[in-house]
Design an enzyme around this catalytic site. Structure first.
Site, PDB file in Angstrom:
ATOM      1  N   ASP A 200       7.008 -26.040   4.590  1.00 36.85           N
ATOM      2  CA  ASP A 200       7.020 -27.252   5.402  1.00 36.85           C
ATOM      3  C   ASP A 200       5.609 -27.760   5.707  1.00 36.85           C
ATOM      4  O   ASP A 200       4.726 -27.005   6.025  1.00 36.85           O
ATOM      5  CB  ASP A 200       7.723 -26.948   6.732  1.00 36.85           C
ATOM      6  CG  ASP A 200       9.224 -26.791   6.514  1.00 36.85           C
ATOM      7  OD1 ASP A 200       9.851 -26.056   7.281  1.00 36.85           O
ATOM      8  OD2 ASP A 200       9.732 -27.401   5.556  1.00 36.85           O
TER       9      ASP A 200
ATOM     10  N   ASP B 223      11.155 -24.420  16.055  1.00 35.59           N
ATOM     11  CA  ASP B 223      12.110 -24.868  15.025  1.00 35.59           C
ATOM     12  C   ASP B 223      13.278 -25.647  15.612  1.00 35.59           C
ATOM     13  O   ASP B 223      14.055 -26.232  14.862  1.00 35.59           O
ATOM     14  CB  ASP B 223      12.635 -23.667  14.215  1.00 35.59           C
ATOM     15  CG  ASP B 223      11.539 -23.057  13.366  1.00 35.59           C
ATOM     16  OD1 ASP B 223      11.740 -21.933  12.869  1.00 35.59           O
ATOM     17  OD2 ASP B 223      10.478 -23.692  13.219  1.00 35.59           O
TER      18      ASP B 223
HETATM   19  C1  EPZ Z   1       7.418 -18.621  10.916  1.00 40.06           C
HETATM   20  O1  EPZ Z   1       6.382 -19.323  10.258  1.00 40.06           O
HETATM   21  C2  EPZ Z   1       8.704 -19.315  10.499  1.00 40.06           C
HETATM   22  N1  EPZ Z   1       8.849 -19.241   9.049  1.00 40.06           N
HETATM   23  C3  EPZ Z   1       8.654 -20.771  10.939  1.00 40.06           C
HETATM   24  O2  EPZ Z   1       9.901 -21.367  10.598  1.00 40.06           O
HETATM   25  C4  EPZ Z   1       8.474 -20.821  12.449  1.00 40.06           C
HETATM   26  O3  EPZ Z   1       8.371 -22.176  12.846  1.00 40.06           O
HETATM   27  C5  EPZ Z   1       7.207 -20.067  12.832  1.00 40.06           C
HETATM   28  O4  EPZ Z   1       7.279 -18.711  12.344  1.00 40.06           O
HETATM   29  C6  EPZ Z   1       6.987 -20.018  14.330  1.00 40.06           C
HETATM   30  O5  EPZ Z   1       8.104 -19.436  14.949  1.00 40.06           O
HETATM   31  C7  EPZ Z   1       9.219 -18.075   8.463  1.00 40.06           C
HETATM   32  O6  EPZ Z   1       9.466 -17.070   9.123  1.00 40.06           O
HETATM   33  C8  EPZ Z   1       9.350 -18.086   6.971  1.00 40.06           C
HETATM   34  P1  EPZ Z   1       3.232 -18.510  12.413  1.00 40.06           P
HETATM   35  P2  EPZ Z   1       4.892 -18.726  10.213  1.00 40.06           P
HETATM   36  O7  EPZ Z   1       2.362 -17.737  11.497  1.00 40.06           O
HETATM   37  O8  EPZ Z   1       4.948 -17.257  10.303  1.00 40.06           O
HETATM   38  C9  EPZ Z   1      -1.138 -20.203  12.823  1.00 40.06           C
HETATM   39  C10 EPZ Z   1      11.322 -22.846   9.484  1.00 40.06           C
HETATM   40  O9  EPZ Z   1      11.624 -24.042   9.582  1.00 40.06           O
HETATM   41  N2  EPZ Z   1      -1.578 -19.236  11.810  1.00 40.06           N
HETATM   42  O10 EPZ Z   1       3.980 -17.796  13.500  1.00 40.06           O
HETATM   43  O11 EPZ Z   1       4.198 -19.371   9.078  1.00 40.06           O
HETATM   44  C11 EPZ Z   1      -0.185 -21.242  12.255  1.00 40.06           C
HETATM   45  O12 EPZ Z   1      -0.889 -22.282  11.620  1.00 40.06           O
HETATM   46  C12 EPZ Z   1       9.883 -22.408   9.593  1.00 40.06           C
HETATM   47  O13 EPZ Z   1      12.160 -21.913   9.273  1.00 40.06           O
HETATM   48  C13 EPZ Z   1      -2.947 -19.163  11.524  1.00 40.06           C
HETATM   49  O14 EPZ Z   1      -3.759 -19.878  12.101  1.00 40.06           O
HETATM   50  O15 EPZ Z   1       4.306 -19.293  11.558  1.00 40.06           O
HETATM   51  C14 EPZ Z   1       0.561 -21.701  13.493  1.00 40.06           C
HETATM   52  O16 EPZ Z   1      -0.212 -22.680  14.141  1.00 40.06           O
HETATM   53  C15 EPZ Z   1       8.953 -23.547   9.934  1.00 40.06           C
HETATM   54  N3  EPZ Z   1      -3.365 -18.277  10.583  1.00 40.06           N
HETATM   55  C16 EPZ Z   1       0.617 -20.435  14.355  1.00 40.06           C
HETATM   56  O17 EPZ Z   1      -0.345 -19.525  13.799  1.00 40.06           O
HETATM   57  C17 EPZ Z   1      -2.507 -17.451   9.915  1.00 40.06           C
HETATM   58  O18 EPZ Z   1      -2.955 -16.649   9.065  1.00 40.06           O
HETATM   59  C18 EPZ Z   1       1.966 -19.747  14.335  1.00 40.06           C
HETATM   60  O19 EPZ Z   1       2.377 -19.726  12.998  1.00 40.06           O
HETATM   61  C19 EPZ Z   1      -1.116 -17.542  10.209  1.00 40.06           C
HETATM   62  C20 EPZ Z   1      -0.686 -18.437  11.172  1.00 40.06           C
END
Ligand code: EPZ
Length: 432
Positions: free
Chosen positions: A120, A317
């Site tokens: 996304d 989400d």
């Molecule tokens: C997971 O994404 C989910 N996807 C997302 O669901 C969900 O919105 C998100 O967690 C938050 O709950 C899956 O599990 C496949 P994060 P993820 O790492 O793990 C920043 C859906 O529609 N970050 O928890 O990618 C990031 O940019 C999807 O099912 C870094 O900066 O989310 C964000 O601002 C959408 N560096 C914050 O952390 C990194 O290396 C939280 O993101 C990793 C993340």
């Protein structure tokens, strides 16, 4: 596949009746499929939803040489045949969850090559936390343009003490998986608390891992431990985001709707907010229902402010679909998106349908309601906004067309069939 959904809006009538069964969680099953890479025997996974991202992940795994068998709601994966560790960029860039495969591949096969993961477009979605964690565990990281080549020392990954500057769901899962095969005790601090994480950890422990603290902000993993399923089946958790989405649809357009095969505790914050808003709902074992809702007017429900937050706070989400809810009730509220930088792409389309939404900045919008919505042609920018459009179209007056429903099919199994079964006027037009 550019299928479309055609929707004949109910113009605010609340006539949906019956059962909406919730399927297995996308954001649980995809991590269990990644975990299969670590197992010395095959791993069976149950309650698997028939969604596109499961298909893509199965393609990634079989492209590496794993055997992947799909039968109805079960997937069986045997990683012993894996002969390569470079993820197919054409597939890996279509879903963020592809990043979770890197932990097990690096830990077991000592190398992995990957494109910057896709999925996304709700923000830049960096992977710095993953790369920092792998480096701390002794891996080398080489960035070549939009691709990364990671390699572990010949002796394998070493345990590390890792403090995440951000709470990251997939970084927590990926490094927890890698650490089961690392030498020594790994500690993950500021770890994510999402229910999928302790659920995965419990199964890994039942298969030989030594993980403590999953579900809290500090997780320790002692390794290396060989993992064997010994025929145990991983039962995918019910999808809490699907359950919450159905509950919002039921609140807006349902009379008597029961949302079954779910865990109401995993959407406690939404249940509390909707109950306080005036929605007549009941919590049942593994179900949540709206009852006698047909005679309630949405314009009499009270709005509420939303600040998205890591679990157990308000899930990012569910933010888009909650915005649709706020357009239909007595609201003068603010949604503050604290997790992602660009998750209001849907607002403009809702305004064109008649919503009163003001975008204050990339992370805050104001929603005033109630406002009637009119049907129109739409295309969801991501999985969750796609479903929000579907709910807005069902509530709206007049017909809507939703294009490129692949986004919706990524995360929701044959959604139009389940919604039509409770009376929602949605049909799919296939364009193979
Ligand atoms: C997971 O994404 C989910 N996807 C997302 O669901 C969900 O919105 C998100 O967690 C938050 O709950 C899956 O599990 C496949 P994060 P993820 O790492 O793990 C920043 C859906 O529609 N970050 O928890 O990618 C990031 O940019 C999807 O099912 C870094 O900066 O989310 C964000 O601002 C959408 N560096 C914050 O952390 C990194 O290396 C939280 O993101 C990793 C993340």
């Amino acid at each position: 596949m550019k299928d479309q959904f055609l929707v004949r809006g109910l113009a605010g009538r609340k006539i949906l009746r019956g059962e909406l069964p919730v399927r297995g969680a996308k954001n649980d099953v995809l991590k269990a499929m990644a975990a299969a890479i670590l197992f010395e025997d095959s791993l069976g996974i149950g309650n698997v939803p028939a969604i596109e991202d499961v298909g893509r992940t199965a393609e990634l795994l079989s492209g590496l040489g794993a055997s992947v068998e799909r039968r109805r709601r079960e997937v069986r994966i045997d990683a012993r045949g894996i002969s390569r560790t470079d993820l197919d960029p054409e597939i890996a860039t279509r879903l963020r969850a592809s990043i979770v495969l890197t932990g097990p591949l690096l830990a077991r096969f000592k190398s992995v090559a990957l494109p910057h993961p896709g999925g996304d477009v709700i923000g830049p979605r960096p992977i710095d936390l993953f790369l920092k964690g792998f480096r701390k565990m002794g891996a080398s990281v080489e960035a070549r343009g939009k691709r990364y080549a990671l390699a572990a020392p010949r002796s394998g990954l070493a345990a590390a003490d890792i403090f995440f500057e951000f709470v990251s769901v997939t970084a927590t899962e990926t490094l927890m998986l890698a650490a089961t095969a690392a030498r020594g005790r790994t500690t993950l601090r500021n770890a994510a608390l999402e229910p999928e994480i302790p659920h995965l950890a419990a199964f890994l422990n039942a298969s030989g891992a030594r993980i403590r603290g999953a579900g809290t902000s500090t997780i320790t993993i002692d390794g290396p431990t060989p993992l064997r399923s010994r025929g145990k089946i991983y039962r995918t958790l019910p999808d809490r985001i699907e359950a919450g989405s159905f509950l919002i649809l039921a609140a807006l357009a349902g009379d008597e709707i029961e949302i079954t095969r779910c865990n109401p505790e995993h959407i406690r914050i939404l249940v509390e907010l909707l109950a306080a808003s005036g929605v007549p709902l009941e919590i049942r074992p593994r179900a949540v229902a709206v009852v006698g809702n047909g005679r309630k007017r949405n314009a009499d429900f009270a709005g509420f402010n939303i600040r998205t937050h890591e679990y157990p706070g308000f899930p990012t989400d569910l933010q888009a679909i909650a915005a649709v809810y706020l357009t239909q009730v007595k609201s003068d509220n603010v949604i503050f998106e604290t997790i992602f930088e660009n998750r209001f792409a849907y607002a403009n389309d809702l305004v064109k349908m008649g919503a009163d939404i003001t975008v204050w900045d990339p992370q805050r919008i104001a929603v005033k309601g109630p406002t009637p919505l009119s049907g129109r042609e739409l295309e969801g920018p991501d999985i969750r906004a796609g479903l929000a459009y579907l709910v807005a179209a069902i509530v709206a007056d007049g017909p809507s067309v939703i294009n490129n429903v692949y986004h919706i099919d990524r995360g929701y199994e044959r959604i139009e069939e389940r919604l039509a079964a409770v009376g929602a006027p949605v049909i799919r037009v296939a364009h193979p």
